[in-house]
Design an enzyme around this catalytic site. Structure first.
Site, PDB file in Angstrom:
ATOM      1  N   ASP A 182      27.722  29.707  48.059  1.00  0.00           N
ATOM      2  CA  ASP A 182      27.899  28.848  49.226  1.00  0.00           C
ATOM      3  C   ASP A 182      26.586  28.167  49.607  1.00  0.00           C
ATOM      4  O   ASP A 182      26.566  26.995  49.972  1.00  0.00           O
ATOM      5  CB  ASP A 182      28.443  29.687  50.389  1.00  0.00           C
ATOM      6  CG  ASP A 182      29.631  30.521  49.943  1.00  0.00           C
ATOM      7  OD1 ASP A 182      30.607  29.928  49.485  1.00  0.00           O
ATOM      8  OD2 ASP A 182      29.557  31.759  50.011  1.00  0.00           O
ATOM      9  N   GLN A 209      34.290  52.789  42.891  1.00  0.00           N
ATOM     10  CA  GLN A 209      33.037  52.305  42.298  1.00  0.00           C
ATOM     11  C   GLN A 209      31.828  52.689  43.155  1.00  0.00           C
ATOM     12  O   GLN A 209      30.778  53.039  42.614  1.00  0.00           O
ATOM     13  CB  GLN A 209      33.124  50.786  42.079  1.00  0.00           C
ATOM     14  CG  GLN A 209      34.178  50.480  40.995  1.00  0.00           C
ATOM     15  CD  GLN A 209      34.238  49.044  40.579  1.00  0.00           C
ATOM     16  OE1 GLN A 209      33.642  48.173  41.199  1.00  0.00           O
ATOM     17  NE2 GLN A 209      34.980  48.772  39.519  1.00  0.00           N
ATOM     18  N   ALA A 264      33.445  42.680  33.136  1.00  0.00           N
ATOM     19  CA  ALA A 264      32.567  42.009  32.166  1.00  0.00           C
ATOM     20  C   ALA A 264      33.318  41.138  31.165  1.00  0.00           C
ATOM     21  O   ALA A 264      32.734  40.242  30.565  1.00  0.00           O
ATOM     22  CB  ALA A 264      31.712  43.051  31.438  1.00  0.00           C
ATOM     23  N   ALA A 265      34.629  41.401  30.987  1.00  0.00           N
ATOM     24  CA  ALA A 265      35.395  40.572  30.050  1.00  0.00           C
ATOM     25  C   ALA A 265      36.069  39.394  30.745  1.00  0.00           C
ATOM     26  O   ALA A 265      36.818  38.645  30.121  1.00  0.00           O
ATOM     27  CB  ALA A 265      36.441  41.426  29.333  1.00  0.00           C
ATOM     28  N   HIS A 295      32.008  35.369  53.115  1.00  0.00           N
ATOM     29  CA  HIS A 295      32.235  34.472  51.985  1.00  0.00           C
ATOM     30  C   HIS A 295      33.706  34.066  52.020  1.00  0.00           C
ATOM     31  O   HIS A 295      34.554  34.674  51.361  1.00  0.00           O
ATOM     32  CB  HIS A 295      31.881  35.141  50.657  1.00  0.00           C
ATOM     33  CG  HIS A 295      32.347  34.320  49.479  1.00  0.00           C
ATOM     34  ND1 HIS A 295      31.817  33.095  49.191  1.00  0.00           N
ATOM     35  CD2 HIS A 295      33.325  34.521  48.570  1.00  0.00           C
ATOM     36  CE1 HIS A 295      32.443  32.590  48.144  1.00  0.00           C
ATOM     37  NE2 HIS A 295      33.363  33.439  47.753  1.00  0.00           N
TER      38      HIS A 295
HETATM   39  P1  NAI Z   1      38.729  37.182  36.064  1.00  0.00           P
HETATM   40  O1  NAI Z   1      40.104  37.550  36.479  1.00  0.00           O
HETATM   41  O2  NAI Z   1      38.524  36.181  34.985  1.00  0.00           O
HETATM   42  O3  NAI Z   1      37.944  38.496  35.604  1.00  0.00           O
HETATM   43  C1  NAI Z   1      37.953  39.661  36.353  1.00  0.00           C
HETATM   44  C2  NAI Z   1      37.817  40.819  35.373  1.00  0.00           C
HETATM   45  O4  NAI Z   1      37.641  42.001  36.157  1.00  0.00           O
HETATM   46  C3  NAI Z   1      39.012  41.028  34.486  1.00  0.00           C
HETATM   47  O5  NAI Z   1      38.596  41.059  33.138  1.00  0.00           O
HETATM   48  C4  NAI Z   1      39.569  42.397  34.934  1.00  0.00           C
HETATM   49  O6  NAI Z   1      40.105  43.144  33.862  1.00  0.00           O
HETATM   50  C5  NAI Z   1      38.311  43.041  35.490  1.00  0.00           C
HETATM   51  N1  NAI Z   1      38.563  44.111  36.460  1.00  0.00           N
HETATM   52  C6  NAI Z   1      39.524  44.176  37.414  1.00  0.00           C
HETATM   53  N2  NAI Z   1      39.451  45.335  38.079  1.00  0.00           N
HETATM   54  C7  NAI Z   1      38.416  46.026  37.546  1.00  0.00           C
HETATM   55  C8  NAI Z   1      37.868  47.295  37.789  1.00  0.00           C
HETATM   56  N3  NAI Z   1      38.400  48.111  38.710  1.00  0.00           N
HETATM   57  N4  NAI Z   1      36.793  47.700  37.054  1.00  0.00           N
HETATM   58  C9  NAI Z   1      36.291  46.899  36.094  1.00  0.00           C
HETATM   59  N5  NAI Z   1      36.793  45.677  35.802  1.00  0.00           N
HETATM   60  C10 NAI Z   1      37.837  45.250  36.524  1.00  0.00           C
HETATM   61  O7  NAI Z   1      37.984  36.752  37.415  1.00  0.00           O
HETATM   62  P2  NAI Z   1      36.602  35.986  37.579  1.00  0.00           P
HETATM   63  O8  NAI Z   1      36.828  34.533  37.610  1.00  0.00           O
HETATM   64  O9  NAI Z   1      35.616  36.537  36.628  1.00  0.00           O
HETATM   65  O10 NAI Z   1      36.235  36.403  39.093  1.00  0.00           O
HETATM   66  C11 NAI Z   1      35.939  37.741  39.431  1.00  0.00           C
HETATM   67  C12 NAI Z   1      35.896  37.912  40.935  1.00  0.00           C
HETATM   68  O11 NAI Z   1      34.869  37.134  41.501  1.00  0.00           O
HETATM   69  C13 NAI Z   1      37.164  37.488  41.667  1.00  0.00           C
HETATM   70  O12 NAI Z   1      37.458  38.478  42.652  1.00  0.00           O
HETATM   71  C14 NAI Z   1      36.765  36.212  42.358  1.00  0.00           C
HETATM   72  O13 NAI Z   1      37.515  36.005  43.536  1.00  0.00           O
HETATM   73  C15 NAI Z   1      35.336  36.508  42.682  1.00  0.00           C
HETATM   74  N6  NAI Z   1      34.504  35.328  42.969  1.00  0.00           N
HETATM   75  C16 NAI Z   1      33.551  35.471  43.957  1.00  0.00           C
HETATM   76  C17 NAI Z   1      32.716  34.426  44.277  1.00  0.00           C
HETATM   77  C18 NAI Z   1      31.679  34.580  45.345  1.00  0.00           C
HETATM   78  O14 NAI Z   1      31.020  33.591  45.661  1.00  0.00           O
HETATM   79  N7  NAI Z   1      31.457  35.735  45.943  1.00  0.00           N
HETATM   80  C19 NAI Z   1      32.821  33.138  43.579  1.00  0.00           C
HETATM   81  C20 NAI Z   1      33.806  33.101  42.540  1.00  0.00           C
HETATM   82  C21 NAI Z   1      34.618  34.179  42.262  1.00  0.00           C
END
Ligand code: NAI
Length: 326
Positions: free
Chosen positions: A161, A114, A12-13, A189
């Site tokens: 997508d 999870q 969430a952060a 994806h």
């Molecule tokens: P980000 O790195 O800015 O944020 C991810 C957050 O998740 C961080 O704050 C981190 O501390 C937290 N986190 C990591 N492991 C965790 C856990 N076990 N429990 C709770 N929180 C946890 O990344 P962003 O940009 O927010 O992207 C998040 C994910 O979404 C990435 O894996 C990215 O590849 C994916 N993504 C998927 C898309 C899709 O179409 N399915 C599109 C864009 C991104």
């Protein structure tokens, strides 16, 4: 007044979280008359927990009428308690020089924990949407932990997508995006996904007929949609967060709206030639309590060959994590 819906969000952060939470709280996801409680989950490290408090302060400062409570967690068992929607955004990013297999396994551990925490703590009607990559396989791993909740409640997001594909078709045809319909995503994806232009429509007519350029559809449209994530990182220096958050809003809103047909990665029982048990993008029609897979699209040889490639990748990912599947 309606009972509030509890929405748990991991990561969430993070960047997507920052583009997502305010829209959930304003009613864009579940409706302008639906109160929500946000249960925000981050890893138990000082940085992310501090950043999470900051996000909660800003949510407070929006004075959203629908936002009944904001709760912050570092423990998924507590964070998923009684949640009606579990949005799994957080995951471990791929580090420099890291192999895809290592990424799959590192994230697998997160999604085992999870999935278990959700199955043991979330509401009986809980539905799960996985965004953290590799999202199809992470979703399969989380679902494999489910003993109480049906596995088909676990979905992964291919909506970004779908939205990218609709936008590209509209641009090429010089029409509004609302004129584009029946464009769905099949498979993983990842760049192997198949954005099925063969059944897409523009203004109610076959898109291929309106565009009149098969080479463009096969050789430009498909790779543009498949590699869009990389193109955004290249341009922005950061990954697509706002459009991903927007797609998650669409994914959940449409799952909660009976009758809507949209692409969602769901467990295959062999539809469209996907291997049984992989989570593959397919068109689904939302129902009052879930969805049914739309199986009526007839695929030509080109579409079948594309689906076979993305299916092979999903099967390969499953092989890589097979010892993690509950
Ligand atoms: P980000 O790195 O800015 O944020 C991810 C957050 O998740 C961080 O704050 C981190 O501390 C937290 N986190 C990591 N492991 C965790 C856990 N076990 N429990 C709770 N929180 C946890 O990344 P962003 O940009 O927010 O992207 C998040 C994910 O979404 C990435 O894996 C990215 O590849 C994916 N993504 C998927 C898309 C899709 O179409 N399915 C599109 C864009 C991104």
């Amino acid at each position: 007044t309606k009972t509030p819906v509890r929405v748990a969000v991991t990561g969430a952060a993070g960047n997507i979280g920052y583009a997502l939470l305010f829209r959930i709280a304003s009613g864009e996801m579940l409706g302008k008359d639906q109160p929500v409680i946000l249960q925000l989950i981050e890893i138990p490290a000082e940085g992310p927990q501090k950043a999470l408090k900051g996000v909660a302060m800003e949510l407070d400062d929006c004075a959203f009428p629908l936002l009944q409570d904001i709760q912050l967690f570092d423990d998924p068992a507590k964070g998923f308690k009684d949640a009606n929607w579990c949005l799994l955004v957080g995951s471990k990013p791929r580090g420099p020089g890291m192999e895809r297999a290592d990424l799959l396994k590192d994230n697998g551990k997160i999604f085992i924990a999870q999935g278990k925490a959700i199955d043991e703590n979330a509401a009986d009607d809980a539905r799960i949407a996985v965004v953290g990559n590799p999202c199809n396989t992470n979703c399969m791993i989380a679902a494999s932990q489910a003993r109480r909740l049906p596995k088909d409640r676990f979905t992964a997001m291919v909506r970004l997508d779908q939205n990218r594909a609709a936008a590209q078709l509209a641009k090429k045809a010089g029409v509004a995006v609302t004129d584009v319909s029946d464009i769905y995503i099949y498979g993983n994806h990842s760049p192997t996904m198949f954005a099925d232009f063969t059944h897409a429509k523009i203004g109610g007519k076959p898109a291929a007929e309106v565009i009149g350029d098969e080479a463009w559809l096969k050789n430009e449209f498909l790779p543009t949609v498949g590699k869009r994530g990389a193109a955004i990182i290249e341009a922005r220096g950061q990954s697509s967060a706002a459009s991903a958050a927007n797609a998650l809003i669409d994914h959940v809103r449409d799952l909660a709206t009976p009758g809507v047909v949209h692409a969602v990665a769901v467990p295959s029982t062999g539809q469209y030639g996907f291997a049984e048990g992989v989570w593959a993008g397919m068109p689904v029609r939302s129902t009052a309590s879930g969805y049914e897979i739309v199986t009526s699209y007839e695929m030509d040889d080109f579409a079948k060959s594309k689906i076979a490639i993305t299916n092979d990748e999903l099967v390969g990912e499953r092989d890589t994590v097979k010892e993690m599947l509950g």
